[in-house]
Design a protein around this motif. Structure first.
Motif, PDB file in Angstrom:
ATOM      1  N   UNK A   1      30.426 -58.818  31.346  1.00 21.06           N
ATOM      2  CA  UNK A   1      30.611 -60.098  32.038  1.00 21.06           C
ATOM      3  C   UNK A   1      29.811 -61.198  31.368  1.00 21.06           C
ATOM      4  N   UNK A   2      28.573 -60.910  31.014  1.00 17.89           N
ATOM      5  CA  UNK A   2      27.737 -61.908  30.346  1.00 17.89           C
ATOM      6  C   UNK A   2      28.333 -62.289  28.994  1.00 17.89           C
ATOM      7  N   UNK A   3      28.800 -61.308  28.244  1.00 17.44           N
ATOM      8  CA  UNK A   3      29.410 -61.585  26.936  1.00 17.44           C
ATOM      9  C   UNK A   3      30.655 -62.445  27.102  1.00 17.44           C
ATOM     10  N   UNK A   4      31.492 -62.111  28.081  1.00 19.28           N
ATOM     11  CA  UNK A   4      32.724 -62.877  28.314  1.00 19.28           C
ATOM     12  C   UNK A   4      32.413 -64.320  28.716  1.00 19.28           C
ATOM     13  N   UNK A   5      31.435 -64.498  29.584  1.00 13.81           N
ATOM     14  CA  UNK A   5      31.073 -65.842  30.028  1.00 13.81           C
ATOM     15  C   UNK A   5      30.519 -66.661  28.860  1.00 13.81           C
ATOM     16  N   UNK A   6      29.693 -66.042  28.039  1.00 18.13           N
ATOM     17  CA  UNK A   6      29.134 -66.747  26.879  1.00 18.13           C
ATOM     18  C   UNK A   6      30.239 -67.104  25.891  1.00 18.13           C
ATOM     19  N   UNK A   7      31.116 -66.154  25.622  1.00 15.47           N
ATOM     20  CA  UNK A   7      32.173 -66.363  24.634  1.00 15.47           C
ATOM     21  C   UNK A   7      33.208 -67.388  25.106  1.00 15.47           C
TER      22      UNK A   7
ATOM     23  N   UNK B   1      33.819 -69.944  33.799  1.00 14.34           N
ATOM     24  CA  UNK B   1      33.187 -69.291  34.952  1.00 14.34           C
ATOM     25  C   UNK B   1      33.893 -69.634  36.256  1.00 14.34           C
ATOM     26  N   UNK B   2      35.084 -70.205  36.177  1.00 14.27           N
ATOM     27  CA  UNK B   2      35.786 -70.636  37.383  1.00 14.27           C
ATOM     28  C   UNK B   2      36.023 -69.510  38.369  1.00 14.27           C
ATOM     29  N   UNK B   3      36.262 -68.307  37.879  1.00 11.89           N
ATOM     30  CA  UNK B   3      36.573 -67.190  38.761  1.00 11.89           C
ATOM     31  C   UNK B   3      35.327 -66.542  39.370  1.00 11.89           C
ATOM     32  N   UNK B   4      34.153 -66.992  38.974  1.00  9.47           N
ATOM     33  CA  UNK B   4      32.920 -66.397  39.476  1.00  9.47           C
ATOM     34  C   UNK B   4      32.389 -67.180  40.670  1.00  9.47           C
ATOM     35  N   UNK B   5      31.946 -66.467  41.680  1.00 17.35           N
ATOM     36  CA  UNK B   5      31.360 -67.087  42.866  1.00 17.35           C
ATOM     37  C   UNK B   5      29.885 -67.374  42.615  1.00 17.35           C
ATOM     38  N   UNK B   6      29.503 -68.642  42.718  1.00 12.07           N
ATOM     39  CA  UNK B   6      28.110 -69.008  42.514  1.00 12.07           C
ATOM     40  C   UNK B   6      27.220 -68.388  43.589  1.00 12.07           C
TER      41      UNK B   6
ATOM     42  N   UNK C   1      24.501 -66.941  35.767  1.00 11.83           N
ATOM     43  CA  UNK C   1      24.292 -68.027  36.719  1.00 11.83           C
ATOM     44  C   UNK C   1      24.088 -69.361  35.997  1.00 11.83           C
ATOM     45  N   UNK C   2      23.334 -69.364  34.923  1.00 19.12           N
ATOM     46  CA  UNK C   2      23.122 -70.588  34.155  1.00 19.12           C
ATOM     47  C   UNK C   2      24.444 -71.136  33.611  1.00 19.12           C
ATOM     48  N   UNK C   3      25.278 -70.232  33.122  1.00 21.41           N
ATOM     49  CA  UNK C   3      26.582 -70.659  32.598  1.00 21.41           C
ATOM     50  C   UNK C   3      27.464 -71.174  33.737  1.00 21.41           C
ATOM     51  N   UNK C   4      27.386 -70.551  34.902  1.00 15.46           N
ATOM     52  CA  UNK C   4      28.165 -71.021  36.057  1.00 15.46           C
ATOM     53  C   UNK C   4      27.698 -72.407  36.472  1.00 15.46           C
ATOM     54  N   UNK C   5      26.399 -72.623  36.500  1.00 19.23           N
ATOM     55  CA  UNK C   5      25.875 -73.949  36.862  1.00 19.23           C
ATOM     56  C   UNK C   5      26.261 -75.000  35.826  1.00 19.23           C
TER      57      UNK C   5
END
Length: 85
Positions: free
Chosen positions: A23-29, A33-38, A78-82
Motif C-alpha cells: 500500500x505504501x509503495x502504491x501510494x508513493x508511486x 489516495x482518493x480511495x483511502x479513508x483518512x 497518512x502524509x501522502x493522504x494529507x
C-alpha cells in the motif's frame, strides 16, 4: 512451549507489518489516495503508536520493531493522504 508462542507472535508481527508495504509503495508511486479513508488510517496509525509505546514500556522487542516499522509505513500513507487528498 513458550518458544512456539514466541514464533507465532513473531510471524504475526511480520505479516501484519509487511502487509502495509504494498500500500505504501502504491501510494508513493501513484500519488493517488482518493480511495483511502483518512479517519481510518489516522486511527490505525494512532493505535500502532500506542502499541509502540506499550512495547517500549514492556521492553518487548518483537512488538517494538513491528510497531515501529508499521508506524513508519503508515506515517508515509497518512502524509501522502494529507498532501494529495
Amino acid at each position: 512451549m513458550p518458544e512456539l508462542i514466541d514464533v507465532i507472535g513473531a510471524v504475526g508481527a511480520v505479516l501484519t507489518t509487511i502487509c502495509w508495504l504494498p500500500q505504501a509503495i502504491k501510494v508513493i508511486r501513484d500519488r493517488d489516495t482518493r480511495a483511502l479513508s483518512l479517519s481510518t488510517n489516522l486511527a490505525f496509525t494512532a493505535g500502532i503508536l500506542l502499541w509502540l509505546i506499550y512495547g517500549a514500556a514492556r521492553v518487548d522487542w518483537p512488538l517494538i520493531v513491528s510497531s515501529a516499522v508499521t508506524f513508519a509505513l503508515m506515517a508515509v500513507i497518512v502524509a501522502m493522504k494529507l498532501r494529495h487528498g
